[in-house]
Design an enzyme around this catalytic site. Structure first.
Site, PDB file in Angstrom:
ATOM      1  N   ASP A   1      -1.570  -6.858  -4.055  1.00  0.00           N
ATOM      2  CA  ASP A   1      -0.475  -5.889  -3.960  1.00  0.00           C
ATOM      3  C   ASP A   1       0.303  -5.913  -5.273  1.00  0.00           C
ATOM      4  OD1 ASP A   1       1.527  -4.671  -1.463  1.00  0.00           O
ATOM      5  OD2 ASP A   1       2.450  -5.196  -3.373  1.00  0.00           O
TER       6      ASP A   1
ATOM      7  N   ASN B   1       7.904   3.174  -9.013  1.00  0.00           N
ATOM      8  CA  ASN B   1       7.868   4.596  -8.670  1.00  0.00           C
ATOM      9  C   ASN B   1       9.248   5.232  -8.809  1.00  0.00           C
ATOM     10  OD1 ASN B   1       5.279   5.435  -8.170  1.00  0.00           O
ATOM     11  ND2 ASN B   1       5.378   5.184  -5.953  1.00  0.00           N
TER      12      ASN B   1
ATOM     13  N   ASP C   1       1.141   6.453  -9.973  1.00  0.00           N
ATOM     14  CA  ASP C   1      -0.286   6.753  -9.814  1.00  0.00           C
ATOM     15  C   ASP C   1      -1.085   6.225 -11.004  1.00  0.00           C
ATOM     16  OD1 ASP C   1       0.231   7.999  -7.426  1.00  0.00           O
ATOM     17  OD2 ASP C   1       0.014  10.050  -8.194  1.00  0.00           O
TER      18      ASP C   1
ATOM     19  N   ASP D   1      -0.310   0.667  -2.327  1.00  0.00           N
ATOM     20  CA  ASP D   1      -0.535  -0.176  -3.505  1.00  0.00           C
ATOM     21  C   ASP D   1      -1.237  -1.475  -3.132  1.00  0.00           C
ATOM     22  OD1 ASP D   1       1.815  -0.935  -2.131  1.00  0.00           O
ATOM     23  OD2 ASP D   1       2.503  -2.084  -3.854  1.00  0.00           O
TER      24      ASP D   1
END
Length: 218
Positions: A46, A54, A63, A89
């Site tokens: 992760d 983000n 992304d 993620d």
């Protein structure tokens, strides 16, 4: 495999196998390990604080980070290993034919390749020879949760029979929490006894956990 079937098993963003493909490969690998009595290890990875990335840089940057991470991580794996985007993620890593020490080295090579200054947490387990795929993944997810809870940017290897460690247990010498941190650093004799009982592999710093579910921040 036809083009449509290939697309159905590929994550559109990263180009890695998707959750559907992962489930199929995990089932196949566990069946193979059961038949031939071979080890198989599973890790869940992760990207740390991905939500913050983000929020701070935008979804396009998020992304891009996942795409770059997928490429970088894939570059240090053996052809027989599988990495897939499990969701969001989170990524799954399937390492065949390896016990925990060798699998841990592979996971650490992957983590070291995390791009753009980001870090990665991981939970690693080895199939116990009996559990089904859902139980195996649940253990890996608990190990990942422990890695998040104990500071992120680390690998946790979770034994099948974890040792409960109450949150309020402190070391009488240095007042540190959790107590096991002190055992790992200062009492190798006690750690060896713990490892012999619960089956935890040495060679990697291993917080022993018994939590269920996820709750730490990303």
């Amino acid at each position: 495999m036809g083009r449509l079937e290939e697309l159905a098993q590929t994550d559109e963003l990263t180009g890695l196998p998707n959750r559907r493909s992962w489930d199929h490969e995990l089932e196949r690998s566990v069946a193979h390990a059961r038949r031939f009595k071979l080890p198989v290890a599973v890790a869940v990875l992760d990207v740390d604080r991905f939500k913050d990335h983000n929020d701070g840089h935008g979804h396009a940057a998020g992304d891009a980070l996942l795409t770059y991470a997928a490429r970088a991580w894939s570059s240090v794996l053996r052809e027989v290993d599988t990495i897939a985007r499990w969701g969001g993620d989170e990524f799954g890593l399937l390492i065949t034919g390896c016990e925990a020490p060798e699998a841990a080295k592979a996971v650490e090579r992957v983590r070291a390749m995390t791009p753009e200054g980001a870090t990665c947490s991981a939970g690693l387990v080895v199939w116990d020879g009996e559990e089904d795929e859902a139980a195996l993944m649940a253990r890996a997810d608990r190990a990942l949760y422990a890695a998040k809870r104990t500071g992120r940017d680390r690998l946790v290897v979770d034994g099948h029979h974890p040792l409960d460690e109450p949150e309020d247990v402190r070391c009488s010498d240095c007042n540190r929490v959790p107590l096991l941190d002190c055992v790992v650093e200062h009492r190798p004799d006690v750690l060896a006894l713990i490892e012999s009982v619960v089956g935890v592999h040495s060679g990697v710093r291993v917080p022993l956990v018994a939590e269920t579910g996820r709750g730490a921040d990303d």
